[in-house]
Design a protein around this motif. Sequence first.
Motif, PDB file in Angstrom:
ATOM      1  N   VAL A 148       0.836  -1.202   0.000  1.00 35.22           N
ATOM      2  CA  VAL A 148       0.000   0.000   0.000  1.00 35.22           C
ATOM      3  C   VAL A 148       0.873   1.254   0.000  1.00 35.22           C
ATOM      4  O   VAL A 148       0.631   2.197  -0.766  1.00 35.22           O
ATOM      5  CB  VAL A 148      -0.966  -0.008   1.206  1.00 35.22           C
ATOM      6  N   LEU A 149       1.907   1.277   0.835  1.00 38.40           N
ATOM      7  CA  LEU A 149       2.769   2.459   0.900  1.00 38.40           C
ATOM      8  C   LEU A 149       3.544   2.679  -0.401  1.00 38.40           C
ATOM      9  O   LEU A 149       3.646   3.804  -0.897  1.00 38.40           O
ATOM     10  CB  LEU A 149       3.731   2.346   2.075  1.00 38.40           C
ATOM     11  N   ILE A 150       4.093   1.620  -0.956  1.00 35.93           N
ATOM     12  CA  ILE A 150       4.859   1.762  -2.190  1.00 35.93           C
ATOM     13  C   ILE A 150       3.939   2.080  -3.357  1.00 35.93           C
ATOM     14  O   ILE A 150       4.251   2.930  -4.199  1.00 35.93           O
ATOM     15  CB  ILE A 150       5.703   0.502  -2.459  1.00 35.93           C
ATOM     16  N   GLY A 151       2.782   1.442  -3.403  1.00 37.83           N
ATOM     17  CA  GLY A 151       1.828   1.719  -4.480  1.00 37.83           C
ATOM     18  C   GLY A 151       1.343   3.155  -4.448  1.00 37.83           C
ATOM     19  O   GLY A 151       1.341   3.850  -5.468  1.00 37.83           O
ATOM     20  N   ALA A 152       0.943   3.627  -3.291  1.00 37.34           N
ATOM     21  CA  ALA A 152       0.494   5.016  -3.170  1.00 37.34           C
ATOM     22  C   ALA A 152       1.654   5.983  -3.333  1.00 37.34           C
ATOM     23  O   ALA A 152       1.485   7.083  -3.869  1.00 37.34           O
ATOM     24  CB  ALA A 152      -0.186   5.223  -1.821  1.00 37.34           C
ATOM     25  N   GLY A 153       2.833   5.586  -2.900  1.00 36.19           N
ATOM     26  CA  GLY A 153       4.010   6.446  -3.033  1.00 36.19           C
ATOM     27  C   GLY A 153       4.394   6.669  -4.482  1.00 36.19           C
ATOM     28  O   GLY A 153       4.733   7.792  -4.879  1.00 36.19           O
ATOM     29  N   LEU A 154       4.342   5.614  -5.295  1.00 29.60           N
ATOM     30  CA  LEU A 154       4.680   5.776  -6.710  1.00 29.60           C
ATOM     31  C   LEU A 154       3.667   6.668  -7.420  1.00 29.60           C
ATOM     32  O   LEU A 154       4.027   7.472  -8.274  1.00 29.60           O
ATOM     33  CB  LEU A 154       4.766   4.417  -7.403  1.00 29.60           C
ATOM     34  N   ALA A 178      11.927   9.089 -13.360  1.00 32.55           N
ATOM     35  CA  ALA A 178      12.982   8.080 -13.217  1.00 32.55           C
ATOM     36  C   ALA A 178      12.743   7.220 -11.976  1.00 32.55           C
ATOM     37  O   ALA A 178      12.962   6.001 -12.010  1.00 32.55           O
ATOM     38  CB  ALA A 178      14.343   8.748 -13.148  1.00 32.55           C
ATOM     39  N   VAL A 179      12.282   7.835 -10.893  1.00 23.41           N
ATOM     40  CA  VAL A 179      11.975   7.075  -9.679  1.00 23.41           C
ATOM     41  C   VAL A 179      10.822   6.104  -9.945  1.00 23.41           C
ATOM     42  O   VAL A 179      10.852   4.943  -9.513  1.00 23.41           O
ATOM     43  CB  VAL A 179      11.639   8.025  -8.508  1.00 23.41           C
ATOM     44  N   VAL A 180       9.806   6.552 -10.677  1.00 27.17           N
ATOM     45  CA  VAL A 180       8.668   5.689 -10.986  1.00 27.17           C
ATOM     46  C   VAL A 180       9.099   4.519 -11.872  1.00 27.17           C
ATOM     47  O   VAL A 180       8.729   3.366 -11.608  1.00 27.17           O
ATOM     48  CB  VAL A 180       7.536   6.504 -11.647  1.00 27.17           C
ATOM     49  N   VAL A 181       9.886   4.793 -12.885  1.00 27.34           N
ATOM     50  CA  VAL A 181      10.372   3.714 -13.763  1.00 27.34           C
ATOM     51  C   VAL A 181      11.247   2.745 -12.972  1.00 27.34           C
ATOM     52  O   VAL A 181      11.160   1.521 -13.148  1.00 27.34           O
ATOM     53  CB  VAL A 181      11.121   4.295 -14.980  1.00 27.34           C
ATOM     54  N   GLY A 182      12.063   3.275 -12.071  1.00 32.31           N
ATOM     55  CA  GLY A 182      12.879   2.404 -11.219  1.00 32.31           C
ATOM     56  C   GLY A 182      12.038   1.537 -10.303  1.00 32.31           C
ATOM     57  O   GLY A 182      12.344   0.363 -10.096  1.00 32.31           O
ATOM     58  N   GLY A 183      10.971   2.094  -9.756  1.00 35.43           N
ATOM     59  CA  GLY A 183      10.075   1.310  -8.907  1.00 35.43           C
ATOM     60  C   GLY A 183       9.365   0.213  -9.674  1.00 35.43           C
ATOM     61  O   GLY A 183       9.213  -0.911  -9.188  1.00 35.43           O
ATOM     62  N   ILE A 184       8.949   0.526 -10.881  1.00 39.30           N
ATOM     63  CA  ILE A 184       8.307  -0.486 -11.725  1.00 39.30           C
ATOM     64  C   ILE A 184       9.305  -1.580 -12.092  1.00 39.30           C
ATOM     65  O   ILE A 184       8.989  -2.782 -12.036  1.00 39.30           O
ATOM     66  CB  ILE A 184       7.719   0.168 -12.982  1.00 39.30           C
TER      67      ILE A 184
END
Length: 80
Positions: free
Chosen positions: A18-24, A64-70
């Motif tokens: 939940v935290l990572i999903g909402a954070g992205l 870039a952070v979003v692509v890295g998280g994915i």
Amino acid sequence: MSDYIDFSALGQVLLASVLIGAGLVAVFSVGLVGLSAYEGQLVEGSAGRKGTPLGLAVAVLCFAVVVGGIALGLWTILGK
């Protein structure tokens, strides 16, 4: 508690997802705000492009952070 389900681990996984999903999603929205600042859409009455280059830097960093998280999520799911 249960011989079959580790509720502590289940809670940790749920909280992290939940935290990572909402954070992205939040980081992506900040990137969109930075991109619109770069395009000058946040400046009222702008006849031409009067955006700030800082908006582009924020947008690139956030995306870039979003692509890295994915990529990290896919790497974790697909088995390292």
